[in-house]
Structure formats: C-alpha cells, structure tokens
Write a protein that holds these residues in place. Structure first.
Motif, short mmCIF file in Angstrom:
data_model
loop_
_atom_site.label_atom_id
_atom_site.label_comp_id
_atom_site.label_asym_id
_atom_site.label_seq_id
_atom_site.Cartn_x
_atom_site.Cartn_y
_atom_site.Cartn_z
N ARG A 22 -12.72 89.56 61.49
CA ARG A 22 -12.71 90.17 60.15
C ARG A 22 -13.68 89.42 59.24
NH1 ARG A 22 -7.16 89.75 57.35
NH2 ARG A 22 -6.59 91.11 59.10
N LYS A 23 -14.46 90.18 58.49
CA LYS A 23 -15.33 89.62 57.43
C LYS A 23 -14.85 90.21 56.11
CE LYS A 23 -19.74 89.14 58.14
NZ LYS A 23 -19.84 87.69 58.29
N THR A 49 -15.37 84.77 57.40
CA THR A 49 -15.09 85.33 58.74
C THR A 49 -13.77 84.79 59.25
OG1 THR A 49 -17.45 85.48 59.22
CG2 THR A 49 -15.93 85.55 61.10
N ILE A 50 -12.95 85.70 59.76
CA ILE A 50 -11.63 85.34 60.31
C ILE A 50 -11.54 85.91 61.72
CG2 ILE A 50 -9.13 85.57 60.08
CD1 ILE A 50 -9.54 85.87 57.07
N GLY A 57 -8.86 86.33 65.11
CA GLY A 57 -7.44 86.22 65.44
C GLY A 57 -7.07 86.97 66.71
N GLU A 83 -13.29 94.97 59.64
CA GLU A 83 -12.49 94.41 60.75
C GLU A 83 -12.76 95.20 62.02
OE1 GLU A 83 -8.28 93.21 60.17
OE2 GLU A 83 -7.90 94.66 61.78
#
Length: 404
Positions: A266-267, A278-279, A281, A91
């Motif tokens: 984030r991965k 993948t995220i 935010g 992250e």
C-alpha cells in the motif's frame, strides 16, 4: 489430342471406381473385426472415452500446488469528493488459495478411482456391444441356412412340377397332380422370397451396427471356467463402488471454501504536500464450515455410494444367473442337435422309400408331397439346431465375459 482425351477418360473412370469402393462398407474377415467396427460406431463407448479425459484433468488439478487460480485485488481511495486535501491511497493484493488438509491427496485418489472406473465401464460396454454383434451374426447364420434350405426345397418342387407336367401330357398322371405340384412350387417360391427378404434386412441391420459386411459364423472355442473377478461387468461394478467411496472421502474433507493467504502493498498520504508512504503486509482468509451447505453434499455422496453398492450386488447376481442359464442352454442345444439329426435322417430315409413307391404307382402324389414336407421340416430343424449350438456357445462365452 486423341491420346490426351483417352488419358482423361481413364483417370475419370479410375476416380469413379475409387469413390465407389470407398462408399462400400468395410469388409469383415472375422467376428473380431466386426466387433471392433461396432465399438468404433457405438456412441456410449465414445462418450465414455471422452469422459476419461475428465478424470485425467481432475487428477492434474489434484496434483497442482494450489486448488484454484490466484487473484489480484486493486484498491484506490481518494477524498476528491470530500475535503479534497489530497488524501490518496493505492493498494494491491495478491491472494493465493490453499488446499485444506488432505484435500489435494483425496482429489488425486478420487480422480484415479474415476479413471479406473471409466476404463472398466468402457470394457463392460465393449463386452455388451460384442454380445449384440454375436447375437446378430448367429441370427444371420440361421436365416442364411433357412434361405439355402428353402432354395433346395424350391428346386425339388420345380423338378416335381416339371415331372408331373411331362407325365400329365403323356397321359401317365392326371392334370390334378400337375396342378398340385405347381401350387406347391409357387408356395415354396413365395416362402423363399420371404426368407431372402428377412435375411437381407438382417444383413443391413448388421452393417448399421458394425459398419462392416457380415463375416462367416464359425463356432467359438469353449473357454470353460473363467475367474469371475476378471469379468468386465463385475470389475466395472466394483470400481464404481471404489470411486463412490473416494468421492465421499473427498466430500468429507471439503467442509469449507479454500483458505487464502495474501501479500499486499500500500502507498498512501494524508495531505497533498505529504510524501507517499509504503506499507507491506500479509493477510489470511479463513472460511468457516456451514452445516447447511455441507449436509446436502454429504447426503449426495452417501446416496451415490449406496447406489453403487446395490448395483454391484445386482451385477453379481445377474452375471451368475446368466452363466447358469447359458450353460443350460448350451447343453440343451447339444442334445437337441443330436435328436434333430436322427429325426432328419429317419424322415429322409422315409422320403426315399415314398419316392420309390410313388414311381411304382403305389401311393398318390399328395402322400409324396406330405413326406417331402416332413423331410424338409426335419432338415430345417436340424439346421436350426446346428446354428443354435454355435449361438449357445457364443452366449456362454459372452456370459463368462470373454470377448471374441
């Protein structure tokens, strides 16, 4: 070879002369030159000029888009020490602090007020240094006149000593008269040496204060009425209050730490054979206000404001008192000069009559010496009064906040 050696000698001599000239204190043509030299050497003025950069930097910070530097947060999560099934998480987050409502504008206003206050304090300190130079210059002028008068008195005493020595050898006067005249001449010579030493010490102190030689003391023009709102001391006091008010407003707005907005990516995967997901935010950090933290800051800012207001009131009273005292001193010095001139003229005329009577053998040498001392004392009082008028005029201009 001889011509080459001669050139080297001339070059060496020129170098020595140049070094000696550079080592000498700079010449001061006017009082203004001496005052500017004192400004350059004064440590408080140099400190205030350096502090000016602090206000400029604070203003630049208030005009920036963010109140503090952004920060990057990196995070890695793994289950190597646990089940070790391949869980991984990476992250990265970029956090940017934000101004509180009105805080950036208040920071700029506080910086502008501090900058104006610093400039006014520099001007007030320059005025104070000018007062020191003025006082030192007129003190030297008085000492210089005293030395000049003492040397004149010594010349007269030595002529009297030589005259009594000649008449004593001729049998026209007694040896006691010659010894009296010789004792008087020696006493005056000692006074001259003391006056010269005091004058040289004052000149050395002036050079240390200004870095220049002593200019000629000439009476300053009378300025007359001067608006007090332009007085550097009062301007510095008023701007000090304004700066304290701006700083208090900034403290009232800065009730909490800077909020922060962040963007994160984030991965992650749960097991070893799984593909990374993948995220993306957003995050928002909102600090809370704590009274235990804010109360001391507000109290400190309020205390500074009260202190500045008290200093302003005291500065106004002090300046008004100094102006009234300076006007009275100038008037008294002018009246004293008129009286001293009349007294000196009267005693100088009496000395002429006494000298004529001594030559005719009508009075003793002791009476003539006493008349001479009275005449010189009157001349000293007249000279002192003349210098005091110039010093009183300089003091009046100083109290009005006028630079040379």
């Amino acid at each position: 070879m001889r011509e080459f050696g001669s050139r080297r000698m001339w070059r060496a001599a020129a170098t020595v002369v140049a070094v000696c000239l550079l080592a000498l204190p700079a010449g001061a043509q006017t009082l203004r030159d001496a005052v500017e030299g004192a400004w350059r050497l004064n440590p408080e003025i140099r400190t205030l000029e350096a502090r000016r950069g602090q206000a400029v930097a604070q203003r630049g910070a208030g005009e920036s888009l963010v109140p503090a530097a952004p920060a990057v947060t990196l995070r890695n999560i793994t289950d190597v020490l646990g089940r070790n099934v391949g869980r991984r998480e990476y992250e990265a987050e970029l956090g940017v602090p934000l101004w509180l409502p009105g805080q950036g504008t208040a920071t700029v206003r506080a910086a502008d007020a501090l900058l104006a206050r610093t400039d006014a304090e520099i001007a007030a300190r320059q005025l104070a240094v000018a007062g020191e130079v003025r006082a030192a210059l007129w003190q030297i002028a008085l000492l210089d006149r005293r030395v000049e008068l003492a040397r004149q008195r010594l010349a007269v005493a030595r002529r009297l000593e030589a005259d009594t020595q000649r008449t004593s050898r001729a049998g026209e006067t007694s040896e006691a008269d010659h010894q009296l005249a010789r004792g008087e001449a020696l006493a005056v010579a000692a006074d001259v040496r003391d006056e010269e030493l005091t004058l040289e010490e004052a000149r050395q102190a002036f050079r240390a204060l200004t870095g220049t030689t002593v200019p000629k003391a000439t009476p300053e023009p009378l300025i007359g009425e001067q608006p007090l709102d332009r007085h550097p001391t009062l301007q510095a006091a008023r701007l000090g209050v304004r700066s304290a008010q701006a700083q208090k407003q900034l403290v009232d707005l800065s009730t909490r730490d800077y909020p922060e907005v962040g963007v994160l990516a984030r991965k992650e995967r749960d097991v070893r054979d799984e593909r990374f997901g993948t995220i993306v935010g957003l995050s928002l950090r909102i600090p809370f206000a704590v009274e235990a933290v804010n109360a001391p800051k507000r109290a400190e800012a309020a205390t500074e404001l009260v202190r500045s207001e008290a200093e302003q009131a005291n500065a106004e009273r002090t300046v008004e008192t100094e102006i009234r005292q300076a006007r009275l001193a100038h008037q008294a010095a002018s009246e004293r000069l008129s009286i001293a001139r009349d007294r000196a003229a009267a005693l100088r005329g009496r000395l002429t009559n006494v000298e004529r009577a001594r030559k005719a053998g009508e009075i003793s040498l002791i009476e003539f010496v006493r008349a001479q001392e009275a005449a010189f004392a009157a001349d000293l009082a007249r000279t002192t009064a003349e210098v005091q008028v110039g010093a009183a005029r300089a003091r009046l201009n100083q109290s009005l906040g006028v630079l040379p």
